[in-house]
Structures are given as structure tokens and as C-alpha cells.
Enzyme design. Structure first.
Site, PDB file in Angstrom:
ATOM      1  N   SER A  24       0.839  -1.203   0.000  1.00  0.00           N
ATOM      2  CA  SER A  24       0.000   0.000   0.000  1.00  0.00           C
ATOM      3  C   SER A  24       0.869   1.247   0.000  1.00  0.00           C
ATOM      4  O   SER A  24       2.077   1.193   0.241  1.00  0.00           O
ATOM      5  CB  SER A  24      -0.886  -0.002   1.239  1.00  0.00           C
ATOM      6  OG  SER A  24      -0.084   0.283   2.374  1.00  0.00           O
ATOM      7  N   LYS A  25       0.201   2.359  -0.249  1.00  0.00           N
ATOM      8  CA  LYS A  25       0.860   3.659  -0.236  1.00  0.00           C
ATOM      9  C   LYS A  25       1.554   3.859   1.119  1.00  0.00           C
ATOM     10  O   LYS A  25       2.655   4.377   1.196  1.00  0.00           O
ATOM     11  CB  LYS A  25      -0.232   4.705  -0.443  1.00  0.00           C
ATOM     12  CG  LYS A  25       0.228   6.064  -0.743  1.00  0.00           C
ATOM     13  CD  LYS A  25      -0.937   6.950  -1.088  1.00  0.00           C
ATOM     14  CE  LYS A  25      -1.504   7.599   0.150  1.00  0.00           C
ATOM     15  NZ  LYS A  25      -2.519   8.624  -0.129  1.00  0.00           N
ATOM     16  N   ARG A  26       0.886   3.416   2.163  1.00  0.00           N
ATOM     17  CA  ARG A  26       1.447   3.585   3.514  1.00  0.00           C
ATOM     18  C   ARG A  26       2.730   2.768   3.706  1.00  0.00           C
ATOM     19  O   ARG A  26       3.642   3.204   4.386  1.00  0.00           O
ATOM     20  CB  ARG A  26       0.411   3.194   4.569  1.00  0.00           C
ATOM     21  CG  ARG A  26      -0.007   4.388   5.406  1.00  0.00           C
ATOM     22  CD  ARG A  26      -1.150   4.084   6.337  1.00  0.00           C
ATOM     23  NE  ARG A  26      -2.431   4.085   5.636  1.00  0.00           N
ATOM     24  CZ  ARG A  26      -3.283   3.064   5.637  1.00  0.00           C
ATOM     25  NH1 ARG A  26      -3.011   1.945   6.276  1.00  0.00           N
ATOM     26  NH2 ARG A  26      -4.424   3.152   4.976  1.00  0.00           N
TER      27      ARG A  26
ATOM     28  N   GLY B 207       4.922   2.229   1.491  1.00  0.00           N
ATOM     29  CA  GLY B 207       5.970   3.002   0.836  1.00  0.00           C
ATOM     30  C   GLY B 207       6.497   4.066   1.782  1.00  0.00           C
ATOM     31  O   GLY B 207       7.708   4.233   1.961  1.00  0.00           O
ATOM     32  N   ALA B 208       5.552   4.786   2.428  1.00  0.00           N
ATOM     33  CA  ALA B 208       5.961   5.868   3.338  1.00  0.00           C
ATOM     34  C   ALA B 208       6.750   5.277   4.512  1.00  0.00           C
ATOM     35  O   ALA B 208       7.779   5.812   4.931  1.00  0.00           O
ATOM     36  CB  ALA B 208       4.724   6.601   3.826  1.00  0.00           C
TER      37      ALA B 208
END
Ligand code: GLU
Length: 509
Positions: free
Chosen positions: A261-263, A265-266
């Protein structure tokens, strides 16, 4: 299905940035289409006005352009089945929904959002479907005259599919094989909303039919929608024209536990989106592969290998090779773990493989952003050729190439000063004199020989002077072969850098 022309589509909803899985979906559709001399269609599925995000469609178009996966038909280039934006096709969907109502496969539902909310709160696991539909306000439960009166009065309503009871429906997925569903487990999905817009389920089926889509490859997350789509293809009498489907494996977190998920990546420090995405509502910037310094060729190459291989050890593929070698039989069912180190490896390999000419514009931009304006094209090309194998991401060209165009601003003095001696100062003064003794172009090989001869004459070792010389020219312990650097810098610039560094090395740290 008969042998119809291969036509595939990418059908994104413009709701935000594009996850790398979305681009992989584009890629697999594109490869399949091009391999079979077919068409690749971009259709914008923007019927959910509440999720529509300004700028998201442009972002998708930019992204396809950056990747070089240009659609044959799209809202921008048009095509024989235009319009390609579903909101502009709004008028045509109602007819199909009404046809389903006539046939008894769908019905009007008049329940207000408040009534439905109340049910959801009061009834655990409430679903609008077989179990509860008779107790709700719809054309199956209400008497006909009441339904007519409600319709005549223009009462807001939706049209829902009537899921049949106790049926098992199945289809053949090109990757997963036979897949079946129990209709009892699926609710009566809305097909047409109160605002007259179709939902995804109705629009995707109608448009895949009208646009003569032959194959539809999409993410695994769409598998639960298949039973509704299968029934619609059947009820609308189009089953013979139904596209062949393949549901692509998920792209997993690096540890293999769940969808990337995008999270993630962060949290783990790498991009998950293709390009930077700025959310104007939250002010959040989600980083992208493009801005981090990935080449589109590398990005596509790494995406191709997430769930697919050609059965050999080959890992680097051009787009043309992918078109030639791609086959769905070699796409795996299992999710593919994302590995950022491997992603960077692809990029480094692609930078190495690329012609200096094709890297030139990116490198110029990177240098310009740091205030270095390059006017000597030939010099830039030689520099790129010399340093490209040292760059993993495009911005690395600043460290690896910037010093060719501007003198070092700082020096790694710790690496030099502790062992700095008068003998070394004397050596570099002699080297300067030697450089001054000719006006010819500096040539790497002969300069290296002269340098080494001088070293011997002064009874110094390579370990004494090579590193200081490198630091004089570039500022730190990096860069290609030092005599190649000197050759590109030229005689005068080399002399000037030695002089400047001699001052810096002799000053107290
Ligand atoms: N509009 C859907 C999406 O946002 C398309 C799914 C499909 O390809 O059927 O991804």
C-alpha cells in the site's frame, strides 16, 4: 467467442495517483494487445462523482505518456467508440438498466439513504439482497400501483440487480482457471444510481460490450465483482461477446504479508506511485518513481517481472522484447513481492544500458536544478558515458557528473590533511609545472604515465598522491578513473583545481 480483433482496455477511476500495480495492469494489457496487433483503449470510469478528484485524469494520461504506453483510443485521441469518459456516456446506460427491470432481473428501490443507514446500524451484517429485500421499499415488495405512483411522482430511486437464489456461477480466468461463486453470497448491487449515473458494475459491462473489448485484465481485487458482471452479460444477452478475463496477482509488501500500500511506501521509504501525486485536499504529496529518478524503461521492466517471467534467466527486457515474449500462461497466480533494492538494480542496469544521448536531457535538467548550466554538449555526452555505470537513480548524476562543470566547493579534508606533507606539496607543484610545459590536449593514458614517472622521481607511492589528486579534482573519494577525469577537465582546469586545492589543503582544518 469468435475470433474477434484483440481489443483491451485500461479503465481507471480518476480518484488519485496511480499505484504501481495500476501501471502493471496497463502494461500487461498493452503487451497483450500489441503482441496480437490489437487495440489498447483508455476509458475513464468517472461515474462516481463523490470520488472524482480534480487532476487525476491528467495524471493518468501523463503517466501513460511517461511510460510510453500510449492508448490507441482515449478521451484525448478519440476513436470509433467515443466518448471514452463514462460521465459523457451517462444517457446511454439507463436503457440497459430498464431492460433488466422489464426482464425481472433488476428492480427499482426507493429506500432513502437514511433508511438504509438505519438498517445497517440495527441489523448486523445487513445486505440489500435476498434475505431483506422483501421488507424494504422496492418494486419487488410494493404493489404495482404504488411503484407506478412513486415513479410518476419522480421519487428518487436506484435500480438494483436481483441476485438469483441458490445458483453457482463460474467462468474461466485466463490466469486462475475455473473460478466459481455462490449467488447467495452476493448482495443486490446498485446498477443505476439516483442521480441517473450508472455504477461501475453496469457501466463496465455496457462499455466493454459497446467498445467490443475482447480481453480484460485487471487486478485481483476485482474478482468479487465478477459474479455481478457475469450475470449482466448473460441477462443482457451478450454472453457470446463477453471478454476473456484475467485477474492479475497482487503486488505484495516486501515481507509478503498483504498488498503493498501507499502507507508501506511511506513507512519503508520507497515510492509506490508511478509519479508524484499531490492531493490538493489534504496537502499530502505522495512520491513517485519518476521523480525519484527512475527511467520509464526500468520502471516498466521491473513491473513486467512482478508476476511474470519468460521462463529463462533473462531479466532485462526492452518494451519490444516484452511485447514479443509476453504470455498470460507465464503470469503467476501467486502474489509478487515488491523488492525496492531489485527495483533500483533495474534502474542502474537501464542507466548503464542507455545511450548517453538519450540520458542527456534528464541529466541536463538534474544539473540545471543544482545551478549548473551545461553549454558544451560534446563534453556532457563524454561525461555521461564515463559516469553512467556509477549511477543508480538519475539524481546521482549530480554527484557523479556535476564536478566536471563546476569546481568543488568543499574538499574531504579529513582524507587528506592528516597525511599532508611538504613532499606532497612539492609533487603537486612539479605536476603543475609539467602540465604547464605543453599546450596539447590532455590525454588520459599519457598523462597517467607522466604522473607515475614523476611519482617515482619524487620517491612517492600511488597511495600518497592518487587520493589527494582525486580530491583536488572532484572534492571527495568518488568518481571514475582520475586520469579520465583530468582528460575531460582539460589541462588548464586541472592546473587551476590543483592550485585551489593546494591552498585549501594547507590551511588549518
Ligand atoms: N474502474 C475500475 C478501476 O478503477 C476498473 C476495473 C476493471 O478493470 O474492470 O480500476
Amino acid at each position: 467467442m469468435t475470433d474477434k480483433k484483440v481489443r483491451v482496455r485500461f479503465a481507471p477511476s480518476p480518484t488519485g495517483g496511480l499505484h504501481l500495480g495500476g501501471v502493471r495492469t496497463v502494461l500487461f494489457n498493452y503487451l497483450f494487445a500489441k503482441k496480437h496487433h490489437g487495440d489498447f483503449v483508455l476509458r475513464i470510469e468517472d461515474t462516481d462523482q463523490t470520488r472524482y478528484v480534480e487532476g487525476a485524469e491528467e495524471y493518468i494520461l501523463d503517466c501513460l505518456k511517461w511510460c510510453g504506453l500510449q492508448p490507441d483510443e482515449s478521451p484525448v485521441v478519440g476513436g470509433p467508440y467515443a466518448p471514452y469518459r463514462q460521465s459523457e456516456r451517462k444517457a446511454l446506460y439507463r436503457e440497459y438498466a430498464e431492460r433488466l427491470v422489464m426482464q425481472g432481473h433488476a428492480y427499482y428501490a426507493f429506500d432513502t439513504p437514511e433508511e438504509l443507514d438505519k438498517n445497517r446500524k440495527e441489523i448486523p451484517n445487513f445486505q440489500y439482497g435476498q434475505v431483506y429485500r422483501d421488507g424494504l421499499r422496492n418494486s419487488l415488495s410494493l404493489p404495482q400501483h404504488e411503484v407506478d405512483a412513486l415513479l410518476d411522482a419522480g421519487t428518487p430511486h436506484v435500480i438494483r440487480i436481483k441476485m438469483p437464489a441458490d445458483e453457482t456461477i463460474s467462468f474461466n480466468d485466463l490466469i486462475r482457471g475455473h473460478v466459481s461463486f455462490e449467488t447467495n453470497q452476493v448482495d443486490d448491487k446498485v446498477l443505476l444510481k439516483a442521480d441517473g449515473m450508472p455504477t461501475y458494475h453496469l457501466a463496465v459491462v455496457v462499455d466493454d460490450y459497446l467498445m467490443k473489448i475482447s480481453h480484460a485484465f485487471r487486478g485481483e481485487e476485482w474478482l468479487p465483482s465478477v459474479p455481478v458482471h457475469l450475470l449482466l452479460w448473460d441477462y443482457l444477452g451478450w454472453k457470446a461477446d463477453m471478454p476473456k478475463w484475467a485477474h492479475l496477482p497482487l503486488i505484495l509488501k516486501p515481507d509478503g504479508h498483504g498488498k503493498l500500500s501507499k502507507r508501506d511506501g511511506a513507512r519503508l521509504g520507497f515510492p509506490v506511485y508511478a509519479m508524484n501525486w499531490f492531493d490538493a485536499k489534504t496537502g499530502e504529496l505522495t512520491p513517485g518513481f519518476r521523480e525519484l529518478g527512475f527511467l520509464p524503461e526500468a520502471f516498466l521492466n521491473l513491473l513486467a517481472t512482478l508476476g511474470w517471467n519468460d521462463g529463462t534467466d533473462q531479466e532485462l527486457f526492452t518494451l519490444d522484447e516484452l511485447i514479443e515474449k509476453f504470455s498470460l500462461e507465464r503470469v503467476s497466480k501467486a502474489g509478487a513481492k515488491f523488492d525496492f533494492e531489485k527495483a533500483k538494480w533495474f534502474n542502474a542496469e537501464w542507466i548503464k544500458k542507455s545511450e548517453a544521448q538519450s540520458l542527456k536531457s534528464d541529466v541536463s535538467t538534474i544539473l540545471a536544478e543544482k545551478g549548473i548550466v551545461v553549454t558544451d554538449d560534446a563534453k556532457l555526452l563524454s561525461v555521461i558515458n564515463l559516469v553512467k555505470e556509477r549511477c543508480v537513480l538519475l539524481p546521482d548524476f549530480y554527484q557523479q557528473a556535476g564536478f566536471f562543470f563546476e569546481q568543488p566547493k568543499t574538499y574531504d579534508l579529513n582524507a587528506v590533511q592528516p597525511k599532508w606533507t611538504d613532499a606532497k606539496v612539492d609533487f603537486f607543484n612539479a605536476l603543475t609545472a609539467l602540465l604547464n610545459s605543453s599546450a596539447a590536449d590532455l590525454e588520459a593514458h599519457s598523462f597517467e604515465e607522466a604522473f607515475k614517472a614523476l611519482m617515482e622521481e619524487k620517491a612517492l607511492k600511488a597511495g600518497d598522491v592518487m587520493l589527494p589528486f582525486r580530491i583536488m579534482l572532484v572534492g571527495g573519494k568518488f568518481g571514475p578513473h582520475v586520469f579520465d577525469i583530468a582528460a575531460i577537465l582539460g589541462r588548464q582546469e586541472t592546473i587551476s583545481r590543483i592550485a585551489k586545492a593546494l591552498d585549501a589543503f594547507s590551511s588549518p582544518a
